[in-house]
Design a protein around this motif. Structure first.
Motif, mmCIF file in Angstrom:
data_model
loop_
_atom_site.group_PDB
_atom_site.id
_atom_site.type_symbol
_atom_site.label_atom_id
_atom_site.label_comp_id
_atom_site.label_asym_id
_atom_site.label_seq_id
_atom_site.Cartn_x
_atom_site.Cartn_y
_atom_site.Cartn_z
ATOM 1 N N VAL A 2 0.919 -1.032 0.077
ATOM 2 C CA VAL A 2 0.095 0.050 -0.059
ATOM 3 C C VAL A 2 0.995 1.276 0.090
ATOM 4 N N LYS A 3 0.638 2.167 -0.849
ATOM 5 C CA LYS A 3 1.557 3.354 -0.990
ATOM 6 C C LYS A 3 1.013 4.411 0.254
ATOM 7 N N SER A 4 1.834 5.101 0.383
ATOM 8 C CA SER A 4 1.546 6.113 1.746
ATOM 9 C C SER A 4 1.687 7.525 1.363
ATOM 10 N N VAL A 5 0.824 8.241 1.956
ATOM 11 C CA VAL A 5 0.767 9.684 2.178
ATOM 12 C C VAL A 5 1.940 10.156 3.127
ATOM 13 N N ASP A 25 -6.943 12.461 4.426
ATOM 14 C CA ASP A 25 -6.777 11.900 2.875
ATOM 15 C C ASP A 25 -6.475 10.609 2.903
ATOM 16 N N ALA A 26 -5.651 10.166 4.075
ATOM 17 C CA ALA A 26 -5.295 8.738 3.868
ATOM 18 C C ALA A 26 -6.528 7.693 4.156
ATOM 19 N N GLN A 27 -7.407 8.024 4.987
ATOM 20 C CA GLN A 27 -8.532 7.337 5.266
ATOM 21 C C GLN A 27 -9.593 7.388 4.194
ATOM 22 N N ARG A 28 -9.577 8.516 3.456
ATOM 23 C CA ARG A 28 -10.591 8.638 2.185
ATOM 24 C C ARG A 28 -10.037 7.787 1.074
ATOM 25 N N ARG A 29 -9.030 7.757 0.902
ATOM 26 C CA ARG A 29 -8.352 6.871 -0.483
ATOM 27 C C ARG A 29 -7.685 5.610 -0.024
ATOM 28 N N GLY A 30 -7.848 5.226 1.331
ATOM 29 C CA GLY A 30 -7.370 3.753 1.488
ATOM 30 C C GLY A 30 -6.108 3.726 1.461
ATOM 31 N N LEU A 31 -5.148 4.808 1.909
ATOM 32 C CA LEU A 31 -3.540 4.593 1.851
ATOM 33 C C LEU A 31 -3.048 4.711 3.057
ATOM 34 N N GLY A 32 -1.931 4.165 3.230
ATOM 35 C CA GLY A 32 -1.053 4.292 4.522
ATOM 36 C C GLY A 32 -0.433 5.716 4.705
#
Length: 279
Positions: A2-5, A25-32
């Motif tokens: 998983v890519k991260s912000v 932003d990470a929550q909305r887009r499913g990112l780390g």
């Protein structure tokens, strides 16, 4: 994987705003989420290094207080801040920074670190400003027909989709200064303007077809692009710009439009530049 912000933290109020923006932003887009702190004076002793570690831990504690649904990693870096952040950007989905860090001049709208990272990072860089404003429910992006603008629209569409809000695409052109020209110039110029507007409309239709799940609004304005985007920022949650538009000098770090919007927009701004393999 998983890519991260990536979010840069330094203990300032501005970096805490950036941290909160990045968590959402990470929550909305499913990112780390990757928290980084650059300890420039790490060689000055254990006391300095411990203080840097405490700054990073405080940021981690803040994330834990906000959510338990995001995968979080931390990294304490050393060296020059901009260089370290640019290095992190190579494998990041995006990078989020506050508009002003510690030790900055209050009279400046955006700090040198934020401007430097936005100009050199390999991923989209979001400079957070106005996070306490009431949400307006729209994302704005500038289009000038350039490859960089294409990347900016793609990122803006992703942001709009994750937020469940409309995407507003602005295409701006300027009328030429009136000077003496050979006969027929006006007709030729009018023809070029008509072609430009038609192409802008065609791009808008293509983006709507490619993103049927979001509402995409188009606007064509006779004005300076930076002026239009700064004005649009007054009623936007995020303004997205490409790092280099048409007619830019390759040696310039940021185009004049990107730089002006970063300096004057009242909302958060995302600068999208081609990754090295896309350049």
């Amino acid at each position: 994987m998983v890519k991260s912000v990536v979010v840069g933290v330094d203990g300032s109020a501005s970096s805490m705003e950036a941290l909160e923006w990045a968590v959402a932003d990470a929550q909305r887009r499913g990112l780390g989420l990757r928290l980084v702190h650059v300890c420039e004076q790490a060689g000055f002793g254990r006391e300095v290094t411990d203080a840097c570690a405490e700054t990073l831990e405080a940021a981690h504690d803040r994330v834990r207080a906000l959510t338990d649904g995001v995968q979080v990693t931390t990294e304490l870096l050393t060296g020059k801040v901009i260089d370290a952040l640019v290095g992190e950007s190579a494998v990041a989905d995006s990078m989020v920074l506050g508009s002003r860090g510690l030790g900055g001049f209050a009279r400046l709208m955006i700090g040198s670190v934020s401007m430097g990272a936005a100009g050199h990072a390999s991923c989209p860089v979001v400079i957070v400003r106005g996070s306490s404003r009431a949400p307006h429910g729209r994302v704005v992006v500038g289009d000038d027909g350039s490859p960089c603008a294409q990347l900016a629209v793609a990122y803006a569409a992703e942001q709009a989709r994750a937020r469940g809000v409309p995407l507003h695409v602005t295409y701006t052109w300027q009328m030429p200064v009136t000077v003496s020209h050979p006969a027929g110039y006006r007709a030729v110029r009018a023809s070029f303007c008509e072609q430009d507007l038609r192409r802008a409309t065609e791009r808008l239709s293509a983006w709507r077809e490619k993103n049927p799940d979001i509402a995409i609004e188009g606007e064509q304005v006779i004005s300076h692009p930076a002026e239009t985007l700064v004005k649009a920022a007054e009623t936007a949650d995020l303004v997205v710009v490409g790092s280099r538009g048409l007619g830019g000098f390759a040696s310039a770090v940021l185009g004049s439009v990107s730089r002006t919007v970063l300096q004057h927009a009242v909302c958060s701004v995302a600068v999208v530049r081609p990754r090295p393999r896309e350049a």
